[in-house]
Motif scaffolding. Structure first.
Motif, mmCIF file in Angstrom:
data_model
loop_
_atom_site.group_PDB
_atom_site.id
_atom_site.type_symbol
_atom_site.label_atom_id
_atom_site.label_comp_id
_atom_site.label_asym_id
_atom_site.label_seq_id
_atom_site.Cartn_x
_atom_site.Cartn_y
_atom_site.Cartn_z
ATOM 1 N N PHE A 100 0.630 -1.106 0.125
ATOM 2 C CA PHE A 100 0.004 0.016 -0.060
ATOM 3 C C PHE A 100 0.842 1.235 0.014
ATOM 4 C CE2 PHE A 100 -1.789 -2.829 3.504
ATOM 5 C CZ PHE A 100 -2.361 -3.713 2.452
ATOM 6 N N ASN A 101 1.954 1.352 1.053
ATOM 7 C CA ASN A 101 2.756 2.457 0.885
ATOM 8 C C ASN A 101 1.917 3.827 1.355
ATOM 9 O OD1 ASN A 101 4.394 0.648 0.438
ATOM 10 N ND2 ASN A 101 5.416 1.682 -1.263
ATOM 11 N N LEU A 102 0.716 3.677 2.188
ATOM 12 C CA LEU A 102 -0.018 4.931 2.487
ATOM 13 C C LEU A 102 0.993 5.580 3.544
ATOM 14 C CD1 LEU A 102 -3.418 3.320 2.842
ATOM 15 C CD2 LEU A 102 -2.693 4.720 1.136
ATOM 16 N N PHE A 103 0.818 6.873 3.574
ATOM 17 C CA PHE A 103 1.468 7.777 4.591
ATOM 18 C C PHE A 103 0.651 7.459 5.971
ATOM 19 C CE2 PHE A 103 1.976 10.184 0.584
ATOM 20 C CZ PHE A 103 3.128 9.434 0.236
ATOM 21 N N SER B 115 19.191 7.492 12.298
ATOM 22 C CA SER B 115 18.751 6.171 12.655
ATOM 23 C C SER B 115 17.109 6.299 12.788
ATOM 24 C CB SER B 115 19.044 5.492 13.992
ATOM 25 O OG SER B 115 18.394 6.053 15.129
ATOM 26 N N ALA B 116 16.661 7.601 12.665
ATOM 27 C CA ALA B 116 15.065 7.757 12.884
ATOM 28 C C ALA B 116 14.877 7.902 11.193
ATOM 29 C CB ALA B 116 14.948 9.135 13.412
ATOM 30 N N PHE B 117 15.631 8.560 10.396
ATOM 31 C CA PHE B 117 15.429 8.715 8.869
ATOM 32 C C PHE B 117 15.282 7.505 8.221
ATOM 33 C CE2 PHE B 117 17.522 13.143 9.139
ATOM 34 C CZ PHE B 117 16.083 13.747 9.337
ATOM 35 N N ASN B 118 16.172 6.344 8.879
ATOM 36 C CA ASN B 118 16.480 5.107 8.508
ATOM 37 C C ASN B 118 15.430 4.076 8.675
ATOM 38 O OD1 ASN B 118 18.832 5.189 7.148
ATOM 39 N ND2 ASN B 118 20.081 4.319 8.593
ATOM 40 N N ALA B 119 14.624 4.483 9.774
ATOM 41 C CA ALA B 119 13.342 3.570 10.183
ATOM 42 C C ALA B 119 12.244 3.930 9.653
ATOM 43 C CB ALA B 119 13.276 3.968 11.978
ATOM 44 N N VAL B 120 12.228 5.121 8.746
ATOM 45 C CA VAL B 120 11.143 5.271 7.912
ATOM 46 C C VAL B 120 11.178 4.442 6.488
ATOM 47 C CG1 VAL B 120 9.836 7.073 6.416
ATOM 48 C CG2 VAL B 120 10.720 7.770 8.692
ATOM 49 N N GLY B 121 10.231 3.564 6.330
ATOM 50 C CA GLY B 121 10.420 2.742 5.433
ATOM 51 C C GLY B 121 10.579 3.023 4.031
ATOM 52 N N LYS B 122 11.341 2.238 3.093
ATOM 53 C CA LYS B 122 11.791 2.699 1.641
ATOM 54 C C LYS B 122 10.342 2.895 1.068
ATOM 55 C CE LYS B 122 14.430 0.319 -1.634
ATOM 56 N NZ LYS B 122 13.690 -1.087 -2.030
ATOM 57 N N GLY B 123 9.432 2.145 1.369
ATOM 58 C CA GLY B 123 7.904 2.404 0.598
ATOM 59 C C GLY B 123 7.303 3.623 0.637
ATOM 60 N N GLN B 124 7.747 4.316 1.901
ATOM 61 C CA GLN B 124 7.309 5.606 1.913
ATOM 62 C C GLN B 124 7.786 6.662 0.931
ATOM 63 O OE1 GLN B 124 4.841 6.951 4.495
ATOM 64 N NE2 GLN B 124 4.508 4.735 4.360
ATOM 65 N N LYS B 125 8.959 6.442 0.542
ATOM 66 C CA LYS B 125 9.784 7.523 -0.227
ATOM 67 C C LYS B 125 9.284 7.052 -1.545
ATOM 68 C CE LYS B 125 13.988 8.444 1.947
ATOM 69 N NZ LYS B 125 15.387 7.798 2.323
ATOM 70 N N GLU B 126 9.099 5.671 -2.111
ATOM 71 C CA GLU B 126 8.564 5.212 -3.247
ATOM 72 C C GLU B 126 7.358 5.531 -3.454
ATOM 73 O OE1 GLU B 126 9.300 1.063 -3.171
ATOM 74 O OE2 GLU B 126 11.412 1.302 -3.524
ATOM 75 N N GLY B 127 6.385 5.503 -2.332
ATOM 76 C CA GLY B 127 4.887 5.710 -2.629
ATOM 77 C C GLY B 127 4.918 7.346 -3.120
ATOM 78 N N ALA B 128 5.698 8.103 -2.298
ATOM 79 C CA ALA B 128 5.719 9.779 -2.783
ATOM 80 C C ALA B 128 6.297 9.861 -4.022
ATOM 81 C CB ALA B 128 6.521 10.489 -1.496
ATOM 82 N N ALA B 129 7.418 9.293 -4.473
ATOM 83 C CA ALA B 129 7.983 9.452 -5.646
ATOM 84 C C ALA B 129 7.199 9.068 -6.720
ATOM 85 C CB ALA B 129 9.323 8.552 -5.711
ATOM 86 N N PHE B 139 10.889 14.736 1.654
ATOM 87 C CA PHE B 139 11.905 14.777 3.024
ATOM 88 C C PHE B 139 10.906 15.547 3.831
ATOM 89 C CE2 PHE B 139 14.411 17.113 5.847
ATOM 90 C CZ PHE B 139 15.222 15.885 6.629
ATOM 91 N N LEU B 140 10.392 16.676 3.383
ATOM 92 C CA LEU B 140 9.873 17.604 4.460
ATOM 93 C C LEU B 140 8.232 17.087 4.942
ATOM 94 C CD1 LEU B 140 10.365 21.062 3.349
ATOM 95 C CD2 LEU B 140 11.297 20.219 5.165
ATOM 96 N N LEU B 141 7.488 16.437 3.732
ATOM 97 C CA LEU B 141 6.249 16.255 4.141
ATOM 98 C C LEU B 141 5.931 14.869 4.471
ATOM 99 C CD1 LEU B 141 4.710 17.756 0.844
ATOM 100 C CD2 LEU B 141 4.286 18.660 3.112
ATOM 101 N N ILE B 142 6.898 13.640 4.341
ATOM 102 C CA ILE B 142 6.845 12.399 4.658
ATOM 103 C C ILE B 142 7.828 11.754 5.528
ATOM 104 C CG2 ILE B 142 6.717 9.988 3.286
ATOM 105 C CD1 ILE B 142 4.426 11.944 2.659
#
Ligand SMILES: Nc1ncnc2c1ncn2[C@@H]1O[C@H](COP(=O)(O)OP(=O)(O)OP(=O)(O)O)[C@@H](O)[C@H]1O
Ligand SMILES: [Mg+2]
Lengths: 255, 225
Positions: A100-103, B115-129, B139-142
């Motif tokens: 899903f990759n929802l935020f 380490s906090a940045f690393n803990a945000v999953g790769k999927g989040q960046k891909e979803g945004a991209a 970076f700022l929003l997600i």
């Protein structure tokens, strides 16, 4: 509110055209000379064993992965390092992921309006109207003010579809959209996808849902080891595959 | 034995209040600046550029390894020996303490944020991209809001440590809370009352931070159970 999608037309250029695409992760060659043409309004289903490069292939189409050689042309724009081309292609291509990759820190509605605001530069009220229209379309408007973590897997995936549709893409990519879902939730997501197909959306789906493929696919592509082994109409490919590898894969799938 | 009236007048007197204010202002300034730079360092620590990663690694190694007291004294006494610039009027104990503590704090915060940045999953960046968001928007929003939620308890810990570490600046005669307390004791020889009053100030500041922490955590944890 929901615009109609472009209908198939022989005059229009292909939606997606890959020719002799090669892709490596370091020294590991994942895609070998992959060529595939997807016409406007066509629905292509990609299947194949795990590790065969299905995800890599569709992720190259919106440049989540870069290819090393060959050409990828999306709605007449050829992908390269040029970031304006990448932006252009990503405007036209929506993607739905397995997980899903929802935020998670944003509500369902905010998930659907964020990119409309920042990428499409739509005013907030318009973005909300569009988001609500698509949330209604995936039959989940009542969850608009919930957070993704409060939704079931099937509901989250439908939100993810709505989020992608809010950007009014001409092409939708799906990477195993139902394989992380409990069986009872698979249907609600597939139904949504069938609805999209019926509206003429150009779709490229990695999925092993044969029923779905038979129902909507204009073409099924079988991949193994980074190569397209064969492609054809769903009935042909599933009914009388010509390659041994395809037969073996389909046999395993049915068991 | 314990002069309660003296304790009260120490507590509500101007000198300690001013010292506490200075402690608070110094801590907030150091934290603010090092949070900004720590974010930059923390995200650069995950960059593909080897030289950049090496520089950040070396920086963290140095400023986490060296004792705070040594850095403080080095900045205050050592820098003026290096260049006359640091002998000018603007180079006050306050500025020296700010500089020394910021250098140290950046090292700690960049580790926490990395380490906090690393803990945000790769999927989040891909979803945004995939939605067409640019890297800085992602970076700022997600990434940042999710990373801050993860890092918040550790960041508040660091702030509390920092608040207390400002008392080290007493060695360069910065007139913060501990320095004032010791001045007062040197003339009155009333240890209990002045230490007691200073303790109340520190505890009050830390308590405010703890309350703020739970507020911020609640705000950032929306959507997470
Ligand atoms: N980032 C990466 N770095 C290195 N190798 C990778 C990377 N991503 C994928 N691979 C490898 O590339 C091959 C193809 O991966 P891909 O994810 O495209 O397969 P897939 O067909 O989607 O498989 P699945 O059905 O399991 O999702 C696999 O062997 C995988 O291990
Ligand atoms: Mg895959």
């Amino acid at each position: 509110m929901i615009e109609s999608f472009p209908s198939s037309d022989a005059q229009l250029p292909s939606a997606v055209e890959l020719s002799d695409v090669n892709k490596s992760y370091g020294t590991f060659h994942v895609l070998h000379d992959v060529s595939l043409t997807v016409g406007q309004g066509e629905r292509v289903v990609i299947c194949g064993p795990s590790g065969s490069g299905k995800s890599t292939l569709i992720r190259c189409i919106n440049r989540l992965e870069t290819h090393q050689s060959g050409r990828i042309i999306v709605n007449s724009v050829e992908l390269s390092d040029d970031s304006s081309k990448i932006d252009h292609v990503r405007r036209d291509v929506g993607m739905v992921f397995q997980h899903f990759n929802l935020f998670p820190h944003l509500t369902v509605l905010q998930n659907c309006t964020l990119a409309q605001r920042w990428v499409r530069k739509r005013p907030q009220s318009e973005a909300v109207d569009i988001a609500m229209a698509y949330l209604e379309r995936v039959r989940i408007p009542e969850k608009a003010h919930r957070y993704p973590g409060e939704l079931s897997g099937g509901q989250q995936q439908r939100v993810a579809i709505a989020r992608a549709l809010c950007m009014t893409p001409g092409i939708m990519l799906f990477d195993e959209p139902t394989s992380a879902l409990d069986p009872e939730m698979v249907k609600e997501v597939l139904d949504t996808m069938v609805g999209l197909a019926e509206d003429g959306m150009t779709m490229i789906c990695v999925t092993h849902e044969m029923g779905f493929a038979r129902q909507v696919a204009s073409e099924v592509v079988f991949m193994d080891d980074g190569r397209i082994i064969e492609k054809g109409a769903p009935d042909t490919l599933f009914g009388s595959p010509s390659h041994e590898r395809t037969k073996r894969f389909l046999r395993n799938l049915l068991h | 034995m314990f002069d309660f009236n003296l304790f009260l007048s120490a507590l509500f007197g101007w000198p300690l209040a001013k010292g506490a204010m200075l402690t608070m202002v110094l801590s907030v300034l150091v934290m603010g600046v090092s949070l900004m730079l720590g974010m930059a360092f923390g995200s650069a620590a995950g960059s593909k550029n080897k030289l950049l990663r090496f520089f950040i690694g070396a920086y963290v190694w140095l400023f986490r390894g060296a004792p705070a007291l040594l850095i403080l004294l080095f900045v205050w006494n050592g820098l003026p020996q290096i260049s006359p610039i640091f002998r000018a009027g603007w180079f006050t104990p306050f500025f020296a303490a700010f500089l020394a503590l910021t250098l140290i704090q950046i090292a700690y915060l960049s580790e926490i944020l990395r380490s906090a940045f690393n803990a945000v999953g790769k999927g989040q960046k891909e979803g945004a991209a995939a939605l067409g968001l640019h890297n800085w928007q992602t970076f700022l929003l997600i990434t940042l809001p999710q990373a801050l939620r993860i890092a918040m308890p550790a960041l508040v810990n660091e702030f509390i440590s920092l608040l207390k570490a400002t008392s080290l600046a007493t060695v360069i005669s910065l007139k913060e809370l501990m320095t004032i307390t010791q001045f007062a004791i040197a003339t009155s020889f009333r240890f209990l009352e002045w230490y007691g009053a200073a303790l109340v100030y520190y505890m009050a500041m830390v308590s405010v931070m703890t309350i703020l922490q739970s507020r911020i955590e609640r705000a950032l944890s929306k959507g997470h159970r």
